[in-house]
Design an enzyme around this catalytic site. Structure first.
Site, PDB file in Angstrom:
ATOM      1  N   SER A 372       0.815  -1.217   0.000  1.00 18.24           N
ATOM      2  CA  SER A 372       0.000   0.000   0.000  1.00 18.24           C
ATOM      3  C   SER A 372       0.848   1.265   0.000  1.00 18.24           C
ATOM      4  O   SER A 372       0.501   2.261  -0.631  1.00 18.24           O
ATOM      5  CB  SER A 372      -0.931   0.012   1.217  1.00 18.24           C
ATOM      6  OG  SER A 372      -1.848  -1.053   1.167  1.00 18.24           O
ATOM      7  N   GLU A 399       4.668   0.400  14.213  1.00 17.27           N
ATOM      8  CA  GLU A 399       5.034   1.736  13.718  1.00 17.27           C
ATOM      9  C   GLU A 399       5.986   2.464  14.660  1.00 17.27           C
ATOM     10  O   GLU A 399       6.935   3.121  14.224  1.00 17.27           O
ATOM     11  CB  GLU A 399       3.774   2.594  13.513  1.00 17.27           C
ATOM     12  CG  GLU A 399       2.854   2.115  12.423  1.00 17.27           C
ATOM     13  CD  GLU A 399       1.807   1.131  12.923  1.00 17.27           C
ATOM     14  OE1 GLU A 399       0.912   0.775  12.137  1.00 17.27           O
ATOM     15  OE2 GLU A 399       1.880   0.726  14.111  1.00 17.27           O
ATOM     16  N   HIS A 461      -9.194   5.966   9.555  1.00 20.36           N
ATOM     17  CA  HIS A 461      -7.996   5.907   8.717  1.00 20.36           C
ATOM     18  C   HIS A 461      -7.732   7.202   7.953  1.00 20.36           C
ATOM     19  O   HIS A 461      -6.720   7.305   7.250  1.00 20.36           O
ATOM     20  CB  HIS A 461      -8.105   4.750   7.713  1.00 20.36           C
ATOM     21  CG  HIS A 461      -7.870   3.404   8.324  1.00 20.36           C
ATOM     22  ND1 HIS A 461      -8.575   2.959   9.418  1.00 20.36           N
ATOM     23  CD2 HIS A 461      -6.993   2.408   8.007  1.00 20.36           C
ATOM     24  CE1 HIS A 461      -8.154   1.743   9.744  1.00 20.36           C
ATOM     25  NE2 HIS A 461      -7.190   1.383   8.905  1.00 20.36           N
TER      26      HIS A 461
END
Length: 650
Positions: A372, A399, A461
């Site tokens: 992505s 992350e 998101h």
């Protein structure tokens, strides 16, 4: 306890408690508790050279428990680093002293990284270990055989980043990584049993780490444990059971020794108990001489190592000193030949394909979003256990650790790490991004799906406030390109940066080309520049960034049909624009009386440009789940709506 060892360790203890008392601020407990461990490590195992703190094959010592900074400063002074003087120690926590409250990275100082936010040092240490492993697999153990030691406390291991980083380190079997766990069972609020009942042995072994349990005040146990991990097949934790505030009759083993000076009366009692008869800041000549001998050992080690290094120097420099200008120029030319709609995440991938076509210093990665984020190219090789020669890291859904690990990779040598995730998840790695900026490390964060333009995934998101928040971080280039050419230019800015990290904010949706002619000038390097003018004389300036530059151009052209003339300014980077000359900024912003901004994100950061009389079109609430064009329409980010409101405004 060996008397000579005890005296050497007490040098650390008393420099620490005296400096903290003089500053009337600091954390004496950890340096007092871990002095024995640090003494054995530096005296017998750590490979370092105070005369050349930047020796690339040195072992790295990372103080993740950064509140115990006086432990590190004491060690640097005692072993002979020129960066830390006794005067600096006396000025602990004072303006302009290198001995800050928490360690702050300074090139060539022996302070390997900035720590203080607990757990960050663990992530950094994994990055250091990965960088060493890559070099080892490229050039061999004769050149790069160093280790990374990270001192972490109970608090570091409560932080979630410790789980993320240690899990990945175990997966990669980083046998060059050793954690010294200050297992003193005390936190600020009191005993750690208030909040933690972890079985550390089971926890760390489940990650794939070795686990050793020792008495952190017994030099023989410490030595044996450190000796044992030298040839480990996987990363190791040495759990050092210590007493916080060791030597304090009334405060050892208690939270009261953690974050406050002991007090003059208590320090006098410590001196009596530990039989230290010397005045504050006085280190006896014989002990200082012994510590300096420990520091001098590294010169001979480096001299011997240099013979092999000189044979491979050109090969190493070829990788680290590569210039990407040719590749970027060719990609610009190609983008002009292929004027097609393209998402900027895809434009970034095309740039990376060009950049990774041959061996260089780039180390890529993504937090489980490679497909992505478009961060992995076909030529890149994945870092895997037993095969750490690659240049692409699958960080997994980690992350925060990804950011901290990239900081460690960058700090280690001249590697250029970049890592990808969605822009919304910049919140998960923000502490590491902030430290990239604070340490002036040009780490590259590839953040895709950067607005409501991602569509159906919805408000969880869709970034709204993230761009504004990231732009507020000092020394951070938030780069939001509006087409393929701008994406290439933003990569060029990021790669050429020496002291500033970069966020590449990239779209999921396709964008029309803005620039259709080749130029040697990197227009994004001005931060903002004119992309369209509908007349010599204008009465409106339209500011936009990223995906909204296309919309701004559409609006400008339609307004021109009604004889309302304007110019469109693409603003890929606020920070860089703010650094331009006053004349240039006025040329961009003050040519017309009327000014508007367009960006599919919160509007607050645009106010300094449009002023109190301008109009800002954006989104100051959470997004929606729907096809992206419908969401743009819902929030009024359409040519029709903006034209109508702009006409009324003018």
């Amino acid at each position: 306890m060996n008397k000579q060892h005890n005296n050497l360790a007490n040098c650390i203890r008393f420099l620490s408690i005296d400096a903290i008392q003089k500053a009337n601020s600091g954390h004496p407990g950890m340096p007092m508790g871990m002095a024995n461990v640090a003494t054995v490590l530096f005296q017998n195992f750590l490979k370092f050279n105070p005369k050349n703190p930047n020796w690339i094959n040195r072992d790295r010592f990372i103080l993740s428990a950064g509140h115990g900074s006086m432990l590190l400063y004491s060690l640097l002074y005692l072993t002979g680093y020129k960066s830390v003087s006794l005067k600096d120690i006396k000025n602990f926590r004072q303006l302009k002293s290198i001995c800050a409250g928490h360690p702050e990275y300074h090139y060539g100082s022996g302070i390997e990284t900035t720590t203080g936010p607990l757990g960050q040092g663990i992530g950094n240490a994994v990055g250091f270990a990965i960088a060493q492993s890559i070099l080892d697999h490229k050039f061999g153990k004769k050149l790069f055989d160093h280790k990374t030691y990270v001192l972490a406390g109970d608090g570091c291991l409560m932080e979630g980043i410790s789980h993320e980083a240690m899990s990945l380190a175990g997966h990669l079997k980083l046998n060059n990584l050793v954690m010294l766990f200050d297992n003193n069972s005390i936190s600020i609020d009191g005993p750690t049993s208030l909040a933690v009942s972890d079985n550390f042995k089971k926890r760390f072994e489940s990650y794939g780490w070795n686990y050793l349990d020792i008495n952190g005040h017994d030099p023989l146990e410490i030595f044996k444990a450190l000796k044992k991990v030298q040839n480990a097949k996987k990363p190791s934790v040495i759990s050092c059971k210590t007493k916080i505030g060791f030597g304090s009759p009334n405060k050892s083993g208690k939270a009261s020794s953690h974050g406050s000076p002991l007090g003059i009366d208590e320090i006098d009692l410590v001196r009596k108990k530990l039989q230290w008869t010397h005045k504050p800041f006085i280190i006896p000549k014989n002990l200082l001489k012994e510590w300096r001998k420990i520091g001098e050992r590294g010169s001979a080690l480096e001299k011997k190592w240099n013979k092999n290094y000189l044979k491979n120097k050109n090969k190493i420099n070829k990788i680290f000193n590569q210039n990407f200008s040719k590749e970027l120029r060719l990609e610009k030319i190609k983008s002009i030949k292929e004027l097609i709609p393209l998402a900027t995440r895809k434009a970034s991938e095309k740039t990376l394909i060009r950049l990774t076509n041959k061996e260089n210093a780039l180390i890529g990665g993504s937090a489980d979003l490679a497909g992505s984020n478009n961060t992995k190219t076909k030529t890149q090789k994945i870092l895997e256990p037993e095969r750490l020669k690659g240049n692409y890291i699958h960080y997994g859904v980690r992350e925060h650790a990804m950011g901290a690990i990239m900081n460690g990779i960058k700090l280690h040598s001249k590697f250029i790490p970049y890592g990808g995730t969605f822009l919304i998840f910049s919140d998960y790695c923000r502490p590491a991004i902030r430290l990239s900026a604070l340490m002036q490390q040009p780490v590259i964060y590839v953040m895709t799906h950067d607005s409501i333009g991602l569509g159906e995934d919805g408000p969880t998101h869709q970034p709204i406030e993230q761009l504004s928040g990231l732009r507020a971080i000092p020394n951070l280039n938030v780069l939001r390109p509006g087409d393929r050419m701008e994406t290439i230019e933003c990569w060029e800015i990021a790669l050429k940066s020496k002291k500033t990290p970069s966020i590449l904010s990239l779209t999921r949706q396709n964008l029309q080309p803005i620039r259709k002619k080749y130029s040697n000038i990197n227009m994004c390097s001005f931060g903002a520049y004119e992309v369209l003018r509908t007349n010599k004389k204008i009465n409106l300036t339209i500011l936009a960034s990223g995906s909204e530059v296309n919309l701004a151009i559409e609006i400008s052209l339609k307004l021109a049909k009604d004889r309302l003339y304007s110019k469109v300014i693409s603003m890929p980077c606020f920070k860089i624009f703010d650094e331009q000359s006053k004349t240039y900024k006025e040329k961009i912003l003050r040519e017309s009386k009327n000014i508007i901004s367009i960006e599919a994100a919160s509007t607050d950061c645009w106010k300094k440009y449009i002023g109190t009389n301008g109009l800002s079109f954006g989104i100051d609430e959470f997004g929606k789940s729907a096809p992206y064009k419908e969401i743009y329409k819902h929030f009024g980010l359409t040519a029709k709506n903006i034209i109508n409101k702009t006409k009324k405004f003018i």
